[in-house]
Design an enzyme around this catalytic site. Structure first.
Site, PDB file in Angstrom:
ATOM      1  N   LYS A 281       0.819  -1.223   0.000  1.00 28.22           N
ATOM      2  CA  LYS A 281       0.000   0.000   0.000  1.00 28.22           C
ATOM      3  C   LYS A 281       0.851   1.269   0.000  1.00 28.22           C
ATOM      4  O   LYS A 281       0.478   2.257  -0.637  1.00 28.22           O
ATOM      5  CB  LYS A 281      -0.952   0.008   1.187  1.00 28.22           C
ATOM      6  CG  LYS A 281      -0.303   0.230   2.538  1.00 28.22           C
ATOM      7  CD  LYS A 281      -1.342   0.353   3.632  1.00 28.22           C
ATOM      8  CE  LYS A 281      -0.693   0.572   4.980  1.00 28.22           C
ATOM      9  NZ  LYS A 281       0.062   1.835   5.058  1.00 28.22           N
ATOM     10  N   THR A 282       2.002   1.244   0.701  1.00 25.97           N
ATOM     11  CA  THR A 282       2.851   2.441   0.721  1.00 25.97           C
ATOM     12  C   THR A 282       3.386   2.736  -0.673  1.00 25.97           C
ATOM     13  O   THR A 282       3.453   3.892  -1.102  1.00 25.97           O
ATOM     14  CB  THR A 282       4.013   2.254   1.711  1.00 25.97           C
ATOM     15  OG1 THR A 282       3.480   1.953   3.010  1.00 25.97           O
ATOM     16  CG2 THR A 282       4.859   3.518   1.801  1.00 25.97           C
TER      17      THR A 282
ATOM     18  N   ASP B 294      -3.681   7.702   4.297  1.00 24.52           N
ATOM     19  CA  ASP B 294      -3.151   6.387   4.630  1.00 24.52           C
ATOM     20  C   ASP B 294      -3.850   5.859   5.883  1.00 24.52           C
ATOM     21  O   ASP B 294      -4.327   6.639   6.708  1.00 24.52           O
ATOM     22  CB  ASP B 294      -1.643   6.508   4.878  1.00 24.52           C
ATOM     23  CG  ASP B 294      -0.952   5.161   4.964  1.00 24.52           C
ATOM     24  OD1 ASP B 294      -1.560   4.147   4.569  1.00 24.52           O
ATOM     25  OD2 ASP B 294       0.206   5.124   5.409  1.00 24.52           O
ATOM     26  N   GLU B 295      -3.926   4.525   6.025  1.00 22.67           N
ATOM     27  CA  GLU B 295      -4.515   3.879   7.208  1.00 22.67           C
ATOM     28  C   GLU B 295      -5.906   4.459   7.521  1.00 22.67           C
ATOM     29  O   GLU B 295      -6.223   4.815   8.662  1.00 22.67           O
ATOM     30  CB  GLU B 295      -3.594   4.037   8.430  1.00 22.67           C
ATOM     31  CG  GLU B 295      -2.190   3.507   8.239  1.00 22.67           C
ATOM     32  CD  GLU B 295      -2.093   1.990   8.219  1.00 22.67           C
ATOM     33  OE1 GLU B 295      -3.149   1.313   8.247  1.00 22.67           O
ATOM     34  OE2 GLU B 295      -0.964   1.464   8.160  1.00 22.67           O
TER      35      GLU B 295
ATOM     36  N   GLN C 158      -7.896  -4.594   9.591  1.00 19.22           N
ATOM     37  CA  GLN C 158      -6.801  -4.218  10.480  1.00 19.22           C
ATOM     38  C   GLN C 158      -7.159  -3.000  11.340  1.00 19.22           C
ATOM     39  O   GLN C 158      -6.273  -2.294  11.814  1.00 19.22           O
ATOM     40  CB  GLN C 158      -5.526  -3.931   9.683  1.00 19.22           C
ATOM     41  CG  GLN C 158      -4.962  -5.156   8.981  1.00 19.22           C
ATOM     42  CD  GLN C 158      -3.600  -4.889   8.379  1.00 19.22           C
ATOM     43  OE1 GLN C 158      -2.585  -4.808   9.067  1.00 19.22           O
ATOM     44  NE2 GLN C 158      -3.563  -4.752   7.062  1.00 19.22           N
TER      45      GLN C 158
ATOM     46  N   ARG D 192       1.830 -10.662  10.546  1.00 21.70           N
ATOM     47  CA  ARG D 192       3.176 -10.120  10.742  1.00 21.70           C
ATOM     48  C   ARG D 192       4.238 -11.124  10.301  1.00 21.70           C
ATOM     49  O   ARG D 192       5.401 -10.762  10.108  1.00 21.70           O
ATOM     50  CB  ARG D 192       3.438  -9.785  12.218  1.00 21.70           C
ATOM     51  CG  ARG D 192       2.541  -8.753  12.871  1.00 21.70           C
ATOM     52  CD  ARG D 192       2.416  -7.501  12.070  1.00 21.70           C
ATOM     53  NE  ARG D 192       1.231  -7.555  11.228  1.00 21.70           N
ATOM     54  CZ  ARG D 192       1.019  -6.772  10.181  1.00 21.70           C
ATOM     55  NH1 ARG D 192       1.920  -5.876   9.820  1.00 21.70           N
ATOM     56  NH2 ARG D 192      -0.092  -6.864   9.468  1.00 21.70           N
TER      57      ARG D 192
END
Length: 721
Positions: free
Chosen positions: A34-35, A218-219, A249, A594
């Site tokens: 995503k970044t 973002d997020e 998330q 993770r």
């Protein structure tokens, strides 16, 4: 469409990057890049001439993420990113209010209170109002104030429902008046004041809508209601909002995050399509299949399914220990085995739901000589000695900052006791002055008068120095002038504190001021905004220990998720809250994703927590993962397969030895404390107590669904599970 910017993007990433000018929701799964998509989207808009660098506004949730975004953007395009509006909500609101301080009814050099400074200010208000801190805990008042601010409510909009809430509202009123008088704002105020500024000033609102035709977030799943209102005010209905997030998330409900903002955004902006980034570049297939199976139990999801081309990888190891000590020993042995396989300690992480779980793990690692680091220690700008130094700098910028004044007026000690400070505060209140103003006229005697005069001379010299020398020289002069360095050098263990103060000089030396503020004012704003950030300290290779919340955004080759028991993970507090279980499941989803190569899930039948032994049922989250993906390990197994290195590395198990007398108080009792059992009616449970023998034998069982029950073994059909 042949731009080098698009090289290496998959079809969904490319579609997101090259969207026309329209609002869009990008549902980005864990490890889906995503970044890269966000930064490439910005570079694409600039390169194709749709917007200038100054016409983009991008919101992140950490300063670290903002810095990374700027760094990536500068490598993609030959542009100067200095001055671009890329930052956190609080950072951008600070910038907005600095530019329009008059319209926002703030002084030009307003200061920002971090959480601890805000708490101190609330305590001062409560003392002035003669409110008992025992009956009204200051931290609860702080939560009350911030909670209402984050919902966009000033005191006048609050309707108290009892005497307790009425008192809290009165404190809120007095706290607001005090902050306005001192020219300070807290973090929640930055956002609320910005929202009110945009709501009340059409010209300012339209100016920024024209300036920023493209807004990127973002997020997005972590936004609260007020942040969403701020975004809508800034973007309007015509500008293109590019929101990237993952509803699976969303784990910060306790901070006010509202996962429902994603649904509202879809409705408010009339989105006809959601772009899903589902290809995962982090984990092997078994890990992703486990995450997908788990999260499907949540309702109302926007929906996605992670996949990878990396193959299934190794099975997920599930270890069930007799005690938390056994669990910790298993972790130690597996860490050693992974080291033998070539993994570094820093590539492994131990995750847990509660900080209290770390004690046993730390003891086992320390005893085994394995280096570890507890991630999330005190941040640099939150360390006591640094906050003292910043208070002196705040007074150099604004001598009427009462919070800073009280923090250091008697530190290092100058002989001003509680009575002298009460006299000073009383004089300031009656004269309607700041503490600094009142201090120049109050009548004290003896050592207190001398100490106060010395302090005022120190503040005056710092103010004069601030106008004459560069920032780093000012900080260095402040450390000597204040006596902080000398004070800590005299402490038995003050060397580390002195090093932190010296690091503050280095921070000032390397600080770049890209605002119109003075270097000192900008540095103080920077320090307050950075107080919520943390980067692991550099040093030797170390195993990472952290809560699952702290692990968000990180990844490791091998991950251990410990303490998977009902009441612990999922946490017992969440089970009584609306949507609490679903957020706990999202937290488990974050924990699983993770891991890149290897994932371990562990639980203990008995665990020492908060000074008591507790017996826990296996977490439902383990049961929600398909058994075909797992390799089950248990201390209940009599022997290990010699062909499986992960099992042969284990020490001998207590389960192969006779049960201890305290576990089996009667020789002919067929069950033991902590044993997992099953009942035809009540389902799965764990034995808590055993009593009697023969026909009088009975056991107390904690059933997952039916609760705690006593069962007579002569009648109950209870079987080991």
């Amino acid at each position: 469409m042949t731009s080098p910017l698009l090289t290496g993007l998959n079809a969904e990433q490319r579609a997101a990057v090259t969207l026309p000018r329209q609002s869009a929701l990008i549902l980005a799964g864990a490890g889906s890049g995503k970044t890269r998509v966000l930064t490439t989207r910005m570079a694409w808009l600039i390169q194709t001439g749709q917007v200038s660098p100054q016409g983009l506004l991008a919101v992140t949730f950490t300063n670290k993420a903002a810095r990374e975004m700027l760094a990536r953007l500068s490598t993609l395009l030959p542009i100067n990113t200095r001055g671009m509006w890329i930052g956190t909500f609080h950072g951008l609101c600070n910038r907005l209010l600095r530019a329009h301080f008059r319209e926002a009814r703030l002084p030009q050099l307003f200061q920002i209170l971090d959480s601890q400074d805000q708490l101190s200010a609330i305590k001062r208000v409560m003392r002035a109002l003669n409110i008992d801190e025992e009956r009204h805990a200051p931290r609860q008042v702080q939560q009350f104030i911030n909670g209402h601010k984050e919902e966009g409510r000033r005191p006048a909009a609050i309707e108290p429902f009892d005497m307790h809430s009425r008192v809290q509202r009165d404190i809120y009123i007095a706290y607001e008046a005090q902050c306005q008088k001192e020219g300070v704002v807290d973090f929640a105020e930055l956002l609320l004041r910005s929202v009110e500024l945009l709501q009340a000033n059409e010209s300012i609102r339209e100016h920024y809508r024209a300036r920023f035709p493209f807004v990127l977030v973002d997020e997005f799943q972590d936004t609260n209601r007020l942040q969403y209102v701020w975004l809508k005010l800034l973007a309007g209905s015509e500008n293109a909002v590019f929101a990237v997030g993952d509803d699976d998330q969303s784990i910060y409900g306790f901070r006010g995050a509202e996962v429902g903002n994603m649904r509202d955004f879809e409705r408010d902006y009339g989105l006809t399509e959601i772009i899903r980034l589902e290809q995962n570049y982090r984990s092997f297939g078994n890990i992703l299949d486990a995450a997908n199976a788990l999260i499907r139990h949540n309702q109302g999801r926007l929906g996605k399914n992670l996949w990878t081309t990396a193959g299934p990888g190794q099975p997920i190891r599930v270890f069930e220990a007799g005690s938390d000590g056994d669990e910790a020993r298993f972790v130690v042995e597996e860490v050693r085995a992974l080291l033998g396989d070539g993994l570094a300690l820093s590539e492994m992480a131990l995750l847990y739901r509660s900080n209290a779980q770390s004690r046993v793990l730390e003891h086992a690692l320390f005893s085994a000589g394995i280096g570890y680091r507890v991630y999330g220690g005190l941040r640099f700008f939150e360390r006591m000695e640094v906050k003292h130094a910043l208070a002196y700098l705040r007074l150099a910028a604004n001598p009427d900052d009462d919070g800073a004044f009280l923090r250091v007026v008697n530190f290092p000690p100058r002989g001003l006791g509680a009575r002298s400070l009460e006299t000073l505060q009383s004089h300031a209140a009656s004269a309607g002055q700041s503490l600094q103003q009142a201090a120049r006229h109050v009548a004290l005697s003896g050592k207190a008068a001398t100490g106060l005069n010395t302090f005022l001379l120190c503040v005056d010299r710092l103010r004069a120095t601030a106008e004459a020398v560069p920032l780093a020289e000012l900080v260095s002069a402040m450390l000597e002038e204040s006596g902080l360095v000398q004070h800590y050098r005299q402490e038995r263990e003050g060397a580390d504190r002195v090093e932190n103060l010296e690091e503050l000089v280095a921070a000032a030396s390397g600080f770049e001021n890209d605002s119109e503020l003075s270097d000192l004012a900008a540095f103080l704003s920077h320090a307050s905004l950075e107080a919520g950030e943390h980067e692991a300290a550099p040093g030797a290779d170390a195993l990472q220990l952290m809560t699952v919340h702290a692990a968000k955004g990180l990844e490791f080759q091998a991950v251990f998720v410990c303490g998977l028991e009902e009441g612990l993970f999922p946490h017992e507090n969440a089970l009584s809250e609306a949507d609490g279980l679903e957020e706990e499941r999202r937290l488990m989803y974050v924990a699983i994703t993770r891991a890149r190569q290897r994932l371990y899930l562990t639980r203990a039948e008995s665990r020492m927590l908060h000074g008591q032994v507790r017996y826990g049922l296996r977490s439902r989250f383990i049961d929600e993962i398909p058994e075909s993906l797992c390799r089950w390990l248990s201390t209940a197994q009599p022997a290990w397969k010699s062909s499986d290195r992960f099992l042969t590395a284990m020490p001998k198990r207590e389960a192969t030895t006779p049960a201890r007398s305290e576990e089996r108080p009667f020789a002919n009792q067929p069950f033991r404390i902590g044993q997992s059992v099953s009942h035809a009616k009540f389902g799965a449970g764990v034995v808590l107590k055993c009593e009697g023998s023969g026909g009088d034998a009975r056991v107390q069982v904690n059933f997952r669904d039916a609760g705690v029950k006593w069962l007579a073994l002569g009648f109950a059909r209870l079987t080991p599970s």
